[in-house]
Motif scaffolding. Structure first.
Motif, PDB file in Angstrom:
ATOM      1  N   MET A  13      23.937  19.620  47.418  1.00  0.00           N
ATOM      2  CA  MET A  13      24.283  18.468  48.253  1.00  0.00           C
ATOM      3  C   MET A  13      23.990  17.159  47.523  1.00  0.00           C
ATOM      4  SD  MET A  13      25.695  19.750  50.880  1.00  0.00           S
ATOM      5  CE  MET A  13      25.847  18.311  51.945  1.00  0.00           C
ATOM      6  N   ILE A  14      22.916  17.117  46.767  1.00  0.00           N
ATOM      7  CA  ILE A  14      22.572  15.911  45.998  1.00  0.00           C
ATOM      8  C   ILE A  14      23.601  15.676  44.893  1.00  0.00           C
ATOM      9  CG2 ILE A  14      20.859  14.887  44.441  1.00  0.00           C
ATOM     10  CD1 ILE A  14      18.739  16.490  46.073  1.00  0.00           C
ATOM     11  N   ASP A  15      23.969  16.747  44.192  1.00  0.00           N
ATOM     12  CA  ASP A  15      24.907  16.627  43.073  1.00  0.00           C
ATOM     13  C   ASP A  15      26.337  16.372  43.535  1.00  0.00           C
ATOM     14  OD1 ASP A  15      22.807  17.162  41.384  1.00  0.00           O
ATOM     15  OD2 ASP A  15      23.383  19.232  40.958  1.00  0.00           O
ATOM     16  N   SER A  16      26.663  16.764  44.754  1.00  0.00           N
ATOM     17  CA  SER A  16      28.057  16.826  45.199  1.00  0.00           C
ATOM     18  C   SER A  16      28.732  15.465  45.349  1.00  0.00           C
ATOM     19  CB  SER A  16      28.134  17.560  46.547  1.00  0.00           C
ATOM     20  OG  SER A  16      27.526  16.759  47.570  1.00  0.00           O
ATOM     21  N   GLY A  17      27.961  14.422  45.615  1.00  0.00           N
ATOM     22  CA  GLY A  17      28.560  13.123  45.905  1.00  0.00           C
ATOM     23  C   GLY A  17      29.108  13.023  47.318  1.00  0.00           C
ATOM     24  N   LEU A  18      28.846  14.046  48.143  1.00  0.00           N
ATOM     25  CA  LEU A  18      29.361  14.059  49.513  1.00  0.00           C
ATOM     26  C   LEU A  18      28.525  13.222  50.472  1.00  0.00           C
ATOM     27  CD1 LEU A  18      30.101  17.894  49.928  1.00  0.00           C
ATOM     28  CD2 LEU A  18      31.778  16.085  49.519  1.00  0.00           C
ATOM     29  N   ILE A  19      27.283  12.945  50.120  1.00  0.00           N
ATOM     30  CA  ILE A  19      26.337  12.441  51.119  1.00  0.00           C
ATOM     31  C   ILE A  19      25.948  10.980  50.931  1.00  0.00           C
ATOM     32  CG2 ILE A  19      25.390  14.754  51.380  1.00  0.00           C
ATOM     33  CD1 ILE A  19      22.863  13.740  49.869  1.00  0.00           C
ATOM     34  N   THR A  20      25.490  10.412  52.023  1.00  0.00           N
ATOM     35  CA  THR A  20      24.727   9.173  52.003  1.00  0.00           C
ATOM     36  C   THR A  20      23.273   9.583  52.239  1.00  0.00           C
ATOM     37  OG1 THR A  20      26.511   7.797  52.886  1.00  0.00           O
ATOM     38  CG2 THR A  20      24.263   6.989  53.171  1.00  0.00           C
ATOM     39  N   PRO A  21      22.388   9.473  51.257  1.00  0.00           N
ATOM     40  CA  PRO A  21      20.996   9.882  51.473  1.00  0.00           C
ATOM     41  C   PRO A  21      20.400   9.167  52.679  1.00  0.00           C
ATOM     42  CG  PRO A  21      21.390   9.422  49.157  1.00  0.00           C
ATOM     43  CD  PRO A  21      22.607   8.940  49.890  1.00  0.00           C
ATOM     44  N   VAL A  22      19.669   9.898  53.507  1.00  0.00           N
ATOM     45  CA  VAL A  22      19.080   9.268  54.692  1.00  0.00           C
ATOM     46  C   VAL A  22      18.081   8.182  54.308  1.00  0.00           C
ATOM     47  CG1 VAL A  22      19.435  11.261  56.201  1.00  0.00           C
ATOM     48  CG2 VAL A  22      17.294  11.052  54.927  1.00  0.00           C
TER      49      VAL A  22
END
Length: 437
Positions: A103-112
């Motif tokens: 999930m960190i590597d994917s670029g899909l997220i905005t870190p909380v």
């Protein structure tokens, strides 16, 4: 000409749909729709839906649509197929701990962490050991939600009948206690399932890493280290000893719990989240005891890491949807929500203030065995948070494959450990070549 016009219209429609999916917000009765993908089925899913309904009833700005995406592995596989946040038709996704590095590597997220900093949210109210697992590069990437640790469950009646008073604190002691239980008439001292999570915990108990780069926390692993540090062979040798002595017969990958709740085995391993289910199935057949997850050797000083899942915010490109996602996440980890979630499911309350609620106090009074889980969590430290690796999901399956080979007599402990190393190192190399530039 007509065919050309039709093609142009279709292309234009597709472009409009693509543009609208990223950055747009759907409204329902004047409220912004927030889509939540989760992996909670059955009674646990019902408990989750109750929280969603409660949030929707009190929110005047957002409405959350909870959508079941299958079990953890299924949900992560679906996310792996997406190349950007706009392709994930969700604002929040629940992902188990094995998916943290992906999930960190994917670029899909905005870190909380971005929302925490923007909102001045006080994370000191959250369990530090849970926060530690999902904190990488000094940044909290997802919000702990349904967290658990493993416990040793034991049949107090069988122990008493066999005249055994001590509960084993290590696999070494389990060999001794198991022999006493067998001498006292117990047919199966422990029903020990072949589950990769136990391997993870046994490594942590020895304070040894699975991967290099600080167990994957200083950077993506480049290789495994469990053979060179000796930890894996230690585990496999002890496991095989228990098997050869008929103390821990092979109950396969799906066994363990059923042998215990039926009264056949005197001990089993299980998640803290299994407590209510086990107590319900056992009923009044016997008294269930709980103890800390055992070490490998008597002198091991390590504790345990968490399992379960956390909530990730998908980078939708829409500030309104991000604000709604964050508002819902804060509600889900609030003291009262976590107390209700704990009572409904057996997962830890991730918010320490949940312990002050009447809901939590009543539940712990009803299920005193859960005190063991709370004590074990608090006796653990952030240093016990466990590994992070993009191929962790595959690693668990590799562990299980070669434990089976070991118990079936197809490999020695050394051969099984080496085979694990070869398969996982290959998977790490493949991932790094494809994803890390």
């Amino acid at each position: 000409m007509k065919k050309t016009l039709l093609i142009l219209l279709l292309v234009a429609a597709m472009l409009l749909q693509a543009c609208g999916s990223k950055g747009s917000a759907t409204k329902e009765d004047g409220k912004t729709v927030i889509t939540f993908w989760h992996s909670m089925g059955g009674s646990v899913g019902e408990g989750l839906q109750k929280l969603v309904d409660k949030y929707n009833a009190q929110s005047d700005k957002y409405v959350v649509k909870a959508q079941y995406q299958g079990e953890y592995d299924d949900a992560l596989t679906k996310l792996r197929s997406a190349s950007s946040g706009s392709q994930v038709q969700a604002d929040i996704v629940q992902v188990f701990e094995l998916g943290a590095r992906f999930m960190i590597d994917s670029g899909l997220i905005t870190p909380v962490q971005e929302m925490i900093d923007k909102d001045n949210y006080d994370i000191s109210q959250l369990e530090p050991n849970l926060v530690a697992y999902y904190t990488i590069d000094n940044k909290l990437n997802s919000m702990p939600f349904n967290s658990s640790t493993p416990l040793l469950y034991y049949n107090k009646d069988l122990f008493e009948k066999a005249g055994v008073s001590e509960v084993p604190k290590s696999l070494e002691e389990m060999l001794e206690v198991g022999k006493k239980l067998m001498d006292g008439g117990v047919e199966m001292p422990i029903s020990l399932s072949i589950y990769g999570w136990w391997i993870d915990q046994f490594m942590i108990k020895q304070e040894l890493a699975l991967f290099d780069n600080n167990n994957g926390r200083s950077g993506n692993p480049t290789k495994t280290v469990f053979v060179e540090n000796g930890g894996m062979v230690n585990i496999l040798e002890k496991w095989k000893e228990l098997y050869d002595a008929n103390i821990a017969p092979n109950v396969g990958r799906t066994g363990g719990k059923q042998e215990f709740v039926s009264g056949l085995s005197a001990m089993t391993f299980g998640s803290t989240a299994s407590l209510k289910g086990i107590l319900s199935e056992v009923g009044d057949k016997f008294e269930v005891g709980t103890a800390y997850f055992p070490a490998v050797n008597k002198d091991d000083k390590g504790m345990v890491s968490i399992g379960g899942a956390s909530l990730y915010m998908i980078n939708s490109g829409n500030d309104e949807r991000k604000a709604g996602a964050w508002d819902f996440i804060k509600f889900m980890v609030s003291p009262q929500s976590q107390a209700e979630w704990n009572a409904a499911t057996g997962y830890f309350p991730v918010n320490v203030k949940a312990h002050e609620t009447e809901t939590f106090k009543e539940n712990i009074k009803k299920y005193p065995q859960f005190e063991t889980a709370i004590d074990q969590l608090h006796d653990s430290t952030p240093e016990s948070q466990g590994a992070i690796c993009a191929v962790y999901q595959e690693s668990r399956q590799v562990f299980e494959k070669y434990v089976e080979d070991l118990l079936n007599g197809n490999k020695t402990s050394e051969e099984a450990a080496s085979a694990m190393q070869a398969d996982i190192d290959s998977a790490i190399n493949d991932y790094n070549r494809a994803n890390l530039k």
